[in-house]
Design a protein around this motif. Structure first.
Motif, PDB file in Angstrom:
ATOM      1  N   LEU A  94     -76.262 -82.354  77.659  1.00  0.00           N
ATOM      2  CA  LEU A  94     -75.577 -83.633  77.240  1.00  0.00           C
ATOM      3  C   LEU A  94     -74.177 -83.692  77.128  1.00  0.00           C
ATOM      4  O   LEU A  94     -73.255 -84.269  77.582  1.00  0.00           O
ATOM      5  CB  LEU A  94     -76.318 -84.417  76.028  1.00  0.00           C
ATOM      6  N   LYS A  95     -73.805 -82.672  76.144  1.00  0.00           N
ATOM      7  CA  LYS A  95     -72.459 -82.234  75.970  1.00  0.00           C
ATOM      8  C   LYS A  95     -71.706 -82.077  77.264  1.00  0.00           C
ATOM      9  O   LYS A  95     -70.416 -82.397  77.688  1.00  0.00           O
ATOM     10  CB  LYS A  95     -72.167 -81.157  75.263  1.00  0.00           C
ATOM     11  N   ARG A  96     -72.305 -81.451  78.298  1.00  0.00           N
ATOM     12  CA  ARG A  96     -71.518 -80.804  79.369  1.00  0.00           C
ATOM     13  C   ARG A  96     -71.556 -81.985  80.309  1.00  0.00           C
ATOM     14  O   ARG A  96     -70.281 -82.257  81.090  1.00  0.00           O
ATOM     15  CB  ARG A  96     -72.316 -79.876  80.127  1.00  0.00           C
ATOM     16  N   THR A 143     -63.993 -79.890  69.285  1.00  0.00           N
ATOM     17  CA  THR A 143     -65.040 -80.447  70.272  1.00  0.00           C
ATOM     18  C   THR A 143     -64.699 -79.930  71.653  1.00  0.00           C
ATOM     19  O   THR A 143     -65.459 -79.351  72.494  1.00  0.00           O
ATOM     20  CB  THR A 143     -65.075 -82.017  70.368  1.00  0.00           C
ATOM     21  N   GLN A 144     -63.422 -79.851  72.080  1.00  0.00           N
ATOM     22  CA  GLN A 144     -63.035 -79.373  73.199  1.00  0.00           C
ATOM     23  C   GLN A 144     -62.977 -77.611  73.304  1.00  0.00           C
ATOM     24  O   GLN A 144     -63.302 -77.054  74.384  1.00  0.00           O
ATOM     25  CB  GLN A 144     -61.436 -79.481  73.428  1.00  0.00           C
ATOM     26  N   ALA A 145     -62.917 -77.069  72.069  1.00  0.00           N
ATOM     27  CA  ALA A 145     -62.681 -75.755  71.941  1.00  0.00           C
ATOM     28  C   ALA A 145     -63.995 -74.990  71.825  1.00  0.00           C
ATOM     29  O   ALA A 145     -64.286 -73.831  72.374  1.00  0.00           O
ATOM     30  CB  ALA A 145     -61.920 -75.289  70.830  1.00  0.00           C
ATOM     31  N   THR A 204     -70.632 -81.168  69.140  1.00  0.00           N
ATOM     32  CA  THR A 204     -69.997 -81.522  67.656  1.00  0.00           C
ATOM     33  C   THR A 204     -70.665 -82.786  67.328  1.00  0.00           C
ATOM     34  O   THR A 204     -70.899 -83.629  68.278  1.00  0.00           O
ATOM     35  CB  THR A 204     -68.626 -81.761  67.708  1.00  0.00           C
ATOM     36  N   ILE A 205     -71.254 -82.955  66.096  1.00  0.00           N
ATOM     37  CA  ILE A 205     -71.768 -84.126  65.666  1.00  0.00           C
ATOM     38  C   ILE A 205     -70.688 -84.573  64.530  1.00  0.00           C
ATOM     39  O   ILE A 205     -70.652 -83.993  63.503  1.00  0.00           O
ATOM     40  CB  ILE A 205     -72.981 -84.243  65.021  1.00  0.00           C
ATOM     41  N   THR A 217     -66.083 -86.912  69.070  1.00  0.00           N
ATOM     42  CA  THR A 217     -67.318 -85.708  69.036  1.00  0.00           C
ATOM     43  C   THR A 217     -68.185 -85.956  69.993  1.00  0.00           C
ATOM     44  O   THR A 217     -68.361 -87.153  70.440  1.00  0.00           O
ATOM     45  CB  THR A 217     -67.684 -85.767  67.546  1.00  0.00           C
ATOM     46  N   ASP A 218     -69.079 -85.036  70.231  1.00  0.00           N
ATOM     47  CA  ASP A 218     -70.027 -85.124  71.031  1.00  0.00           C
ATOM     48  C   ASP A 218     -71.175 -86.181  70.842  1.00  0.00           C
ATOM     49  O   ASP A 218     -71.954 -86.554  71.522  1.00  0.00           O
ATOM     50  CB  ASP A 218     -70.680 -83.698  71.331  1.00  0.00           C
TER      51      ASP A 218
END
Length: 273
Positions: free
Chosen positions: A10-12, A185-187, A192-193, A201-202
């Motif tokens: 989902l993040k990707r 979040t990018q790094a 990230t919640i 954040t994700d």
């Protein structure tokens, strides 16, 4: 049944992750029906359900009890369970405590603070690990925003990267500036919640009592999506008024014996003093 890889995907894809706390089976069941992705059984159970003055009072037994209840209400949802205060002071203790939460139904265990060595040990022992930076309710006496200066923001950023390198599956960022949360979040690889960490954040997590309006206090990071507390108060007050006025129960709420059974019962009582 989703696993940690589900949320990494989902993040990707840039799809937001919906996380909500729950502490009992009925609430968990409602959240499943509402479509949440992850349920967090947090140590917030202490102040929201158990009447404790602080999260530090929550025990491992408390957490296992409530995780088991949530699992019964949400058998197919990914559950993150908090390791309570003083239950992960050593690696051996953390593994033992995590096993108890896992046996109760947690898919993932969460702890506060920057301890990459603990992430590595728990991961090696077979646990999914969620880390938690920013406001640490178990360890901070005063609940206030974190990472407000360049120095403290840099420390949180570096800690997040170290936890990620150690193998965290998720990281909660609580009450940190939106800019910092976005950079983290990018790094990091892990989703990230955020709670009080802005929109970058994700995923997002809120305490169910806060979003539903059971909690009376107002929090800047929260939005009230309901007025459950007011509705429950009104319902109980109406019930109390009806009982005192003789309006409840009515005939429709009563049960009766069959005529022949009642007659037999009354005959059996004839002659009793």
């Amino acid at each position: 049944m989703p696993n940690a890889s589900t949320f990494l995907d989902l993040k990707r894809r840039g799809e937001k992750i919906v996380v909500v706390t729950a502490y009992d089976a009925p609430t968990a069941r409602i959240e499943v029906e509402a479509g949440v992705d992850i349920i967090l059984v947090g140590d917030s159970v202490g102040v929201n359900i158990l009447g404790y003055a602080h999260e530090r009072e929550v025990t491992l037994a408390d957490m296992a009890h409530h995780i088991a209840a949530v699992r019964r209400g949400a058998p197919q949802v990914y559950i993150i369970g908090d390791l309570p205060y003083a239950s992960y002071d050593t690696i051996e203790q953390a593994i033992k405590s995590s096993r108890i939460l896992q046996e109760a139904g947690a898919d993932c265990v969460k702890f506060e603070g920057a301890a990459p060595e603990l992430v590595r040990a728990l991961t090696a022992a077979g646990f999914d690990v969620c880390c938690h930076l920013g406001l640490e309710s178990q360890h901070h006496d005063v609940k206030r925003r974190q990472g407000k200066t360049a120095e403290t923001a840099a420390k949180l950023y570096d800690d997040a990267l170290a936890l990620d390198a150690a193998g965290q599956k998720f990281i909660v960022l609580e009450l940190v500036p939106q800019e910092l949360a976005a950079r983290i979040t990018q790094a990091v690889k892990a989703p990230t919640i955020g709670i009080g960490a802005g929109a970058a954040t994700d995923g997002q997590v809120l305490v169910v009592n806060d979003l539903a309006g059971i909690t009376m206090r107002e929090f800047k990071h929260n939005r009230r999506y309901g007025a459950v507390g007011a509705a429950l108060s009104e319902a109980v007050s109406a019930y109390a008024r009806d009982v005192r006025a003789g309006r409840f129960p009515e005939e429709a709420h009563a049960f009766h014996m069959a005529d022949e059974e009642r007659a037999a019962f009354e005959r059996g009582r004839d002659g009793e003093a």
